[in-house]
Scaffold this active site. Sequence first.
Site, PDB file in Angstrom:
ATOM      1  CB  CYS A 294       2.909  75.166 -13.557  1.00 55.60           C
ATOM      2  SG  CYS A 294       1.697  76.316 -12.845  1.00 55.60           S
ATOM      3  CG  HIS A 378       5.543  75.829  -9.403  1.00 53.52           C
ATOM      4  ND1 HIS A 378       6.337  76.506 -10.302  1.00 53.52           N
ATOM      5  CD2 HIS A 378       4.281  76.248  -9.643  1.00 53.52           C
ATOM      6  CE1 HIS A 378       5.591  77.310 -11.046  1.00 53.52           C
ATOM      7  NE2 HIS A 378       4.336  77.172 -10.665  1.00 53.52           N
ATOM      8  CD  GLU A 380       9.490  74.996  -9.755  1.00 53.74           C
ATOM      9  OE1 GLU A 380       8.806  76.034  -9.661  1.00 53.74           O
ATOM     10  OE2 GLU A 380       9.033  73.929 -10.211  1.00 53.74           O
TER      11      GLU A 380
END
Length: 411
Positions: A294, A378, A380
Amino acid sequence: MSSATRTNPPDAAEDPSPGWRPRVATGVIVLADGVVIEGAGVGATGSAAGEVCFNTAMTGYEEILTDPSYAAQIVTFTFPHIGVVGVNDEDIEVVNAAGSAAVGAVMRADVSAPSNFRSKARLDGWLKARGIIGVTGVDTRALTTLIRKRGMPNAVIAHAPDGAFDLDALRAEAARWPGIDGMDLVPAVGSTQRYDWDETSWTLEAGYGRRQATRFHVVAIDYGTKRNILRLLNDCGCAVTVVPATASAEDILALKPDGVVLSNGPGDPAATGEYAVPTIKGLLAAKTPLFGICLGHQLLGLAVGARTLKMPQGHHGANHPVKDFTTGKVEIVSMNHGFAVDRATLPANAEETHVSLFDGSNCGIALADRPAFSVQYHPEASPGPRDSHYLFRRFVDLIAASKAAGAPRAA
């Protein structure tokens, strides 16, 4: 919309939808152009300025509101029922559990009693405890349409239980707020101390675990990192040391990392890049394996000579399709960013690896002459699908390949 426009109906009895409150508004969103949107206030009282965005995720409101990337933003949830599963102590994403990220939350329906076995409290009380101002009873479809047409507006969100607002003062505050463009927000959310992290991912049976085996040592530069980034690195066998955003390349290399993660974070990457880019250039010169996420992706782009640009509405949600050119596969990802790397400015040694299938914007790069890559989204998740977890394994494989090739490391 004119300055007199309200998104709630003139008479609550005319709209039976849950969430409408009595005629006296106890919460307002005042846009910089003078538009006033009325609703019912929840959470913290007072007022806060920020940029209004919309998020299309259907789950994970607690993770969203504690994602440091949302600093100085007012999140409009397009999903109408926010708060239905309550909140708990396990789904916070900001590393400092007492810290907050978003300054405001805009919701369609009222906050209901939670129904979930993991819930520890109601959302409205949690918002109050964390200093986040909420407004319910808002026509979030209308507000989302406004953002899509005109871009993300600056605004002030306010909550007064007695409904007494000085609208002229709030309009002036909204008009005066300078906006995120040109703003370095990392100091407000990043760590100031170095620390180690060994927590692994959550499971239903055991909750969070601890790393048992260590394969590599990774340094994460904290521009506003999320906990789940650190957890997934530990899942891959990486001992993680987190350092402040102001750490120099010399400071980081002295820790002898096998790789470095450039974390997510808020604000204008060009402003943060004034001190972050020299560090990243130093790491690139040392041929240290890098993985940017990001804001970290944008900073890596700046470090190799590209430019970033402000997006009209940004990408915020957990349902964004992205194509990985390296595999030809499409993944559904979680996104939260208002700036993007301008692909037209990428140097010859930076290959575009990922692209948004919503608007064609750049979503990933890899360097041809350095062991470094990054993605705009993202991987994750938290919240969001797990399609992109493979990128952490790709990073570990890059470290292993770099070590096998005998890449030099600092003494």
